[in-house]
Scaffold this motif. Sequence first.
Motif, PDB file in Angstrom:
ATOM      1  N   LEU A  32       0.720  -1.516  -0.356  1.00  0.00           N
ATOM      2  CA  LEU A  32       0.046   0.202   0.038  1.00  0.00           C
ATOM      3  C   LEU A  32       0.892   1.092   0.743  1.00  0.00           C
ATOM      4  O   LEU A  32       0.704   1.898  -1.030  1.00  0.00           O
ATOM      5  N   TYR A  37      -0.987   5.052  -1.378  1.00  0.00           N
ATOM      6  CA  TYR A  37      -1.607   5.207  -0.329  1.00  0.00           C
ATOM      7  C   TYR A  37      -1.643   5.262   0.892  1.00  0.00           C
ATOM      8  O   TYR A  37      -0.150   5.094   1.628  1.00  0.00           O
ATOM      9  N   PRO A  39      -1.655   3.492   4.525  1.00  0.00           N
ATOM     10  CA  PRO A  39      -2.211   1.785   5.022  1.00  0.00           C
ATOM     11  C   PRO A  39      -2.726   1.628   6.518  1.00  0.00           C
ATOM     12  O   PRO A  39      -3.679   1.299   5.884  1.00  0.00           O
ATOM     13  N   ASN A  41      -5.693   3.694   6.544  1.00  0.00           N
ATOM     14  CA  ASN A  41      -7.132   3.798   6.544  1.00  0.00           C
ATOM     15  C   ASN A  41      -7.713   2.928   5.682  1.00  0.00           C
ATOM     16  O   ASN A  41      -8.606   2.732   5.329  1.00  0.00           O
ATOM     17  N   GLN A  42      -6.296   2.470   4.419  1.00  0.00           N
ATOM     18  CA  GLN A  42      -7.205   1.360   4.032  1.00  0.00           C
ATOM     19  C   GLN A  42      -7.394   0.494   4.689  1.00  0.00           C
ATOM     20  O   GLN A  42      -7.975  -0.926   4.421  1.00  0.00           O
ATOM     21  N   GLY A  45     -10.474   0.807   6.262  1.00  0.00           N
ATOM     22  CA  GLY A  45     -11.631   0.195   5.196  1.00  0.00           C
ATOM     23  C   GLY A  45     -11.482  -1.317   4.943  1.00  0.00           C
ATOM     24  O   GLY A  45     -12.796  -1.775   4.623  1.00  0.00           O
ATOM     25  N   TYR A  46     -10.731  -2.223   4.646  1.00  0.00           N
ATOM     26  CA  TYR A  46     -11.143  -3.515   4.706  1.00  0.00           C
ATOM     27  C   TYR A  46     -11.828  -4.002   5.510  1.00  0.00           C
ATOM     28  O   TYR A  46     -12.544  -5.220   6.082  1.00  0.00           O
ATOM     29  N   TYR A  54      -9.983  -2.343  -1.193  1.00  0.00           N
ATOM     30  CA  TYR A  54      -9.446  -1.138  -0.411  1.00  0.00           C
ATOM     31  C   TYR A  54      -8.001  -2.193  -0.514  1.00  0.00           C
ATOM     32  O   TYR A  54      -7.324  -0.447   0.024  1.00  0.00           O
ATOM     33  N   ILE A  55      -7.618  -2.882  -0.860  1.00  0.00           N
ATOM     34  CA  ILE A  55      -6.645  -3.286  -0.302  1.00  0.00           C
ATOM     35  C   ILE A  55      -5.658  -3.406  -2.284  1.00  0.00           C
ATOM     36  O   ILE A  55      -6.293  -3.643  -3.059  1.00  0.00           O
ATOM     37  N   THR A  56      -4.600  -2.595  -2.399  1.00  0.00           N
ATOM     38  CA  THR A  56      -4.320  -3.009  -3.914  1.00  0.00           C
ATOM     39  C   THR A  56      -4.036  -4.339  -4.179  1.00  0.00           C
ATOM     40  O   THR A  56      -3.235  -4.908  -3.436  1.00  0.00           O
ATOM     41  N   ARG A  62      -3.823  -8.111  -2.054  1.00  0.00           N
ATOM     42  CA  ARG A  62      -5.258  -8.279  -1.554  1.00  0.00           C
ATOM     43  C   ARG A  62      -5.746  -9.762  -2.262  1.00  0.00           C
ATOM     44  O   ARG A  62      -6.143 -10.091  -0.376  1.00  0.00           O
TER      45      ARG A  62
END
Length: 87
Positions: A32, A37, A39, A41-42, A45-46, A54-56, A62
């Motif tokens: 991330l 990104y 990381p 926040n992502q 979110g996940y 939400y994860i690359t 992912r």
Amino acid sequence: MGEIHNTQYFKAVQEENKMDVSEILEQVYVALTEKGYNPINQIVGYIMSGDPTYITSHKNARSLIMKAERDEILEELMQVYIDTKLK
């Protein structure tokens, strides 16, 4: 065979190649960050939504994060927080 009135204990066999949740989080964090990104926040979110987008997908992040249950991820995060901040 054991006695019918006794509860048997089943010990799950751990997969040799199964990654630890902390290893998964570390690799996802790196992926991330590399993609620019935030990381935290992502990952939040996940965890909150269960939505893997939400994860690359960079560095297979992912797929990696989906190998751990969200409650396991939250448990790992809480354990580290408690160990570092409250003890």
